[in-house]
Design an enzyme around this catalytic site. Structure first.
Site, PDB file in Angstrom:
ATOM      1  N   SER A  32     -45.134  -6.687 -17.022  1.00 52.33           N
ATOM      2  CA  SER A  32     -45.989  -7.359 -18.004  1.00 52.33           C
ATOM      3  C   SER A  32     -47.365  -7.654 -17.417  1.00 52.33           C
ATOM      4  O   SER A  32     -47.478  -8.138 -16.302  1.00 52.33           O
ATOM      5  CB  SER A  32     -45.340  -8.654 -18.495  1.00 52.33           C
ATOM      6  OG  SER A  32     -44.609  -9.262 -17.452  1.00 52.33           O
ATOM      7  N   HIS A  63     -42.668  -7.603 -22.350  1.00 54.13           N
ATOM      8  CA  HIS A  63     -42.483  -6.229 -21.870  1.00 54.13           C
ATOM      9  C   HIS A  63     -42.627  -5.249 -23.022  1.00 54.13           C
ATOM     10  O   HIS A  63     -41.760  -5.177 -23.899  1.00 54.13           O
ATOM     11  CB  HIS A  63     -41.116  -6.049 -21.207  1.00 54.13           C
ATOM     12  CG  HIS A  63     -41.143  -6.436 -19.764  1.00 54.13           C
ATOM     13  ND1 HIS A  63     -41.289  -5.537 -18.746  1.00 54.13           N
ATOM     14  CD2 HIS A  63     -41.083  -7.655 -19.181  1.00 54.13           C
ATOM     15  CE1 HIS A  63     -41.303  -6.186 -17.592  1.00 54.13           C
ATOM     16  NE2 HIS A  63     -41.179  -7.469 -17.829  1.00 54.13           N
ATOM     17  N   HIS A  85     -34.329  -4.225 -17.305  1.00 52.00           N
ATOM     18  CA  HIS A  85     -33.872  -4.925 -16.098  1.00 52.00           C
ATOM     19  C   HIS A  85     -32.355  -4.873 -15.997  1.00 52.00           C
ATOM     20  O   HIS A  85     -31.650  -4.804 -17.001  1.00 52.00           O
ATOM     21  CB  HIS A  85     -34.302  -6.401 -16.141  1.00 52.00           C
ATOM     22  CG  HIS A  85     -35.777  -6.614 -16.222  1.00 52.00           C
ATOM     23  ND1 HIS A  85     -36.485  -6.507 -17.399  1.00 52.00           N
ATOM     24  CD2 HIS A  85     -36.688  -6.935 -15.261  1.00 52.00           C
ATOM     25  CE1 HIS A  85     -37.768  -6.748 -17.165  1.00 52.00           C
ATOM     26  NE2 HIS A  85     -37.921  -7.007 -15.876  1.00 52.00           N
ATOM     27  N   TYR A  87     -30.477  -7.336 -15.348  1.00 49.84           N
ATOM     28  CA  TYR A  87     -29.879  -8.524 -15.969  1.00 49.84           C
ATOM     29  C   TYR A  87     -29.713  -8.384 -17.488  1.00 49.84           C
ATOM     30  O   TYR A  87     -29.037  -9.197 -18.106  1.00 49.84           O
ATOM     31  CB  TYR A  87     -30.681  -9.791 -15.650  1.00 49.84           C
ATOM     32  CG  TYR A  87     -32.114  -9.800 -16.151  1.00 49.84           C
ATOM     33  CD1 TYR A  87     -32.416  -9.938 -17.497  1.00 49.84           C
ATOM     34  CD2 TYR A  87     -33.168  -9.683 -15.258  1.00 49.84           C
ATOM     35  CE1 TYR A  87     -33.727  -9.944 -17.947  1.00 49.84           C
ATOM     36  CE2 TYR A  87     -34.472  -9.700 -15.685  1.00 49.84           C
ATOM     37  CZ  TYR A  87     -34.750  -9.819 -17.034  1.00 49.84           C
ATOM     38  OH  TYR A  87     -36.038  -9.810 -17.473  1.00 49.84           O
ATOM     39  N   GLU A  88     -30.320  -7.341 -18.071  1.00 50.96           N
ATOM     40  CA  GLU A  88     -30.139  -7.154 -19.515  1.00 50.96           C
ATOM     41  C   GLU A  88     -28.721  -6.681 -19.830  1.00 50.96           C
ATOM     42  O   GLU A  88     -28.283  -6.709 -20.976  1.00 50.96           O
ATOM     43  CB  GLU A  88     -31.186  -6.190 -20.068  1.00 50.96           C
ATOM     44  CG  GLU A  88     -32.593  -6.795 -20.051  1.00 50.96           C
ATOM     45  CD  GLU A  88     -33.661  -5.816 -20.511  1.00 50.96           C
ATOM     46  OE1 GLU A  88     -33.749  -5.551 -21.713  1.00 50.96           O
ATOM     47  OE2 GLU A  88     -34.387  -5.284 -19.635  1.00 50.96           O
ATOM     48  N   ALA A 115     -44.043  -9.081 -11.569  1.00 53.41           N
ATOM     49  CA  ALA A 115     -44.420 -10.484 -11.355  1.00 53.41           C
ATOM     50  C   ALA A 115     -43.370 -11.067 -10.411  1.00 53.41           C
ATOM     51  O   ALA A 115     -42.200 -10.692 -10.485  1.00 53.41           O
ATOM     52  CB  ALA A 115     -44.395 -11.236 -12.679  1.00 53.41           C
ATOM     53  N   MET A 213     -36.954 -10.083 -10.047  1.00 52.15           N
ATOM     54  CA  MET A 213     -35.737  -9.546 -10.666  1.00 52.15           C
ATOM     55  C   MET A 213     -35.867  -8.060 -11.013  1.00 52.15           C
ATOM     56  O   MET A 213     -35.163  -7.569 -11.902  1.00 52.15           O
ATOM     57  CB  MET A 213     -35.416 -10.340 -11.934  1.00 52.15           C
ATOM     58  CG  MET A 213     -35.319 -11.844 -11.723  1.00 52.15           C
ATOM     59  SD  MET A 213     -35.107 -12.707 -13.305  1.00 52.15           S
ATOM     60  CE  MET A 213     -35.468 -14.405 -12.832  1.00 52.15           C
ATOM     61  N   SER A 214     -36.759  -7.350 -10.336  1.00 48.29           N
ATOM     62  CA  SER A 214     -36.982  -5.946 -10.736  1.00 48.29           C
ATOM     63  C   SER A 214     -37.373  -5.098  -9.531  1.00 48.29           C
ATOM     64  O   SER A 214     -37.169  -5.494  -8.382  1.00 48.29           O
ATOM     65  CB  SER A 214     -38.100  -5.887 -11.790  1.00 48.29           C
ATOM     66  OG  SER A 214     -39.340  -6.208 -11.197  1.00 48.29           O
ATOM     67  N   ASN A 237     -45.867 -17.824  -9.655  1.00 48.02           N
ATOM     68  CA  ASN A 237     -45.378 -19.199  -9.448  1.00 48.02           C
ATOM     69  C   ASN A 237     -44.872 -19.312  -8.019  1.00 48.02           C
ATOM     70  O   ASN A 237     -44.600 -18.289  -7.384  1.00 48.02           O
ATOM     71  CB  ASN A 237     -44.210 -19.491 -10.414  1.00 48.02           C
ATOM     72  CG  ASN A 237     -43.084 -18.472 -10.261  1.00 48.02           C
ATOM     73  OD1 ASN A 237     -43.185 -17.343 -10.753  1.00 48.02           O
ATOM     74  ND2 ASN A 237     -42.027 -18.857  -9.572  1.00 48.02           N
ATOM     75  N   HIS A 249     -40.027 -18.845 -17.907  1.00 47.23           N
ATOM     76  CA  HIS A 249     -40.643 -17.541 -18.167  1.00 47.23           C
ATOM     77  C   HIS A 249     -42.049 -17.697 -18.759  1.00 47.23           C
ATOM     78  O   HIS A 249     -42.943 -16.902 -18.484  1.00 47.23           O
ATOM     79  CB  HIS A 249     -39.733 -16.742 -19.119  1.00 47.23           C
ATOM     80  CG  HIS A 249     -40.186 -15.331 -19.352  1.00 47.23           C
ATOM     81  ND1 HIS A 249     -40.418 -14.436 -18.315  1.00 47.23           N
ATOM     82  CD2 HIS A 249     -40.453 -14.646 -20.492  1.00 47.23           C
ATOM     83  CE1 HIS A 249     -40.805 -13.271 -18.819  1.00 47.23           C
ATOM     84  NE2 HIS A 249     -40.839 -13.373 -20.128  1.00 47.23           N
TER      85      HIS A 249
HETATM   86  N1  HPA Z   1     -37.991 -15.711  -9.312  1.00 51.37           N
HETATM   87  C1  HPA Z   1     -37.541 -14.521  -9.779  1.00 51.37           C
HETATM   88  N2  HPA Z   1     -38.294 -13.703 -10.508  1.00 51.37           N
HETATM   89  C2  HPA Z   1     -39.548 -14.076 -10.786  1.00 51.37           C
HETATM   90  C3  HPA Z   1     -40.068 -15.299 -10.331  1.00 51.37           C
HETATM   91  C4  HPA Z   1     -39.249 -16.158  -9.549  1.00 51.37           C
HETATM   92  O1  HPA Z   1     -39.647 -17.249  -9.113  1.00 51.37           O
HETATM   93  N3  HPA Z   1     -41.354 -15.365 -10.778  1.00 51.37           N
HETATM   94  C5  HPA Z   1     -41.592 -14.213 -11.472  1.00 51.37           C
HETATM   95  N4  HPA Z   1     -40.496 -13.452 -11.489  1.00 51.37           N
END
Ligand code: HPA
Length: 296
Positions: A32, A63, A85, A87-88, A115, A213-214, A237, A249
């Site tokens: 994204s 996305h 992903h 996790y989907e 990200a 997560m990717s 973050n 998110h």
């Molecule tokens: N953890 C996992 N995935 C992420 C994070 C995070 O803090 N920030 C952006 N994607």
């Protein structure tokens, strides 16, 4: 759960033939916010993920879901806007299908963006990290299962997943756009839960600088297939327990939006450097003329 190769056959047949005309110099998998530099470009061909059997539309806010073939700086680029992903819950096929389709097109270089949460205190929101290496915390990967033809040996070497020459190009691109690029190790988690503070302390102890997560499924496969691969994170973050009590998110999306102009400039500068290097080398050898195209 291992991949079903028949899914790949069907997916490849669904793509417009232009994608396979001649090998794109570079593939991009754009998380994204990362696709803005290219989203205004008129594609030679494009297809929505929902029209690719085995892929399907992303279920994640932020996305987009399409694959496009573009001319940029005189070379062919295949760009995936958005990703699926692990996790989907749809298995590995939709996650790694972009890489498999790029492999079939003959793509030689791949940049995967994401990200991520910063673990290293040098990686604050808005910072960029180029992946030097990764840690797969999931205990599973898309190569589990029978050997797939074209995916390299049974036991692919992973000691240099991220290509040194592409890292150097990204460093130069960062200088071109006046931003700082920090090298680091990316920890891949299954999601969709954010990590606990104890997990983040554990990953820090393991040598991780950022978490997400990717990306790792795609780069693991691409490097096994012999595609020169690079990874780039935008830190959105600080990871759990490092600052602030909560993660969400929406925060990730808001930070991504702020960083979008630099993210797209970085991708664009990377493509310019890659294309120029390729075209100069090709002209030097007198083998390849500059490719004429619709784009810049
Ligand atoms: N953890 C996992 N995935 C992420 C994070 C995070 O803090 N920030 C952006 N994607």
């Amino acid at each position: 759960m291992s991949v079903n190769v028949k899914v790949f056959e069907k997916a490849a047949k669904a793509l417009p033939a232009d994608f396979f005309d001649s090998p794109p110099l570079c593939g991009l998998i754009l998380g994204s916010g990362w696709g803005d530099a290219l989203s205004s470009e008129r594609p030679i061909a494009e297809i929505s993920y929902s029209d690719i059997p085995g892929m399907g539309a992303s279920t994640v806010v932020g996305h987009a879901g399409k694959m496009a073939l573009l001319m940029r700086y005189g070379v062919r680029i295949v760009a995936c806007f958005g990703r699926r992903h692990w996790y989907e819950g749809a298995g590995w096929e939709p996650v790694i299908l972009p890489v498999e389709l790029m492999r079939r097109m003959g793509v030689k270089n791949l940049l995967v963006t994401n990200a991520a949460g910063g673990i290293n205190s040098r990686l604050k929101p808005g910072a960029f990290m180029v992946l030097r290496d990764h840690i797969n915390t999931v205990g599973n990967n898309p190569l589990v299962g029978p050997v797939v033809p074209g995916w390299g040996p049974r036991f692919p070497d992973q000691s240099e997943v991220y290509d040194e020459s592409l890292i150097a190009l990204l460093r130069q691109a960062a200088c071109d756009v006046g931003t700082t690029l920090t090298e680091g190790v990316y920890a891949f988690t299954s999601g969709p839960v954010f990590e606990t503070p104890a997990e983040i302390r554990a990953y820090a102890g393991m040598g991780a600088d950022a978490v997400g997560m990717s990306t790792v499924p795609e780069t693991t496969l691409a490097s096994a297939c012999g595609i020169q691969t690079a990874g780039l994170s935008c830190i959105t973050n600080m990871a759990a327990g490092i600052s602030g009590p909560h993660l969400c998110h929406e925060e990730v999306l808001a930070e991504t939006e702020k960083a979008t102009p630099v993210m797209s400039a970085l991708v664009d500068a990377f493509l310019l450097r890659l294309a120029s290097g390729y075209l100069m080398a090709a002209q030097g050898k007198g083998k390849v003329k500059r490719v004429k195209g619709k784009g810049k």
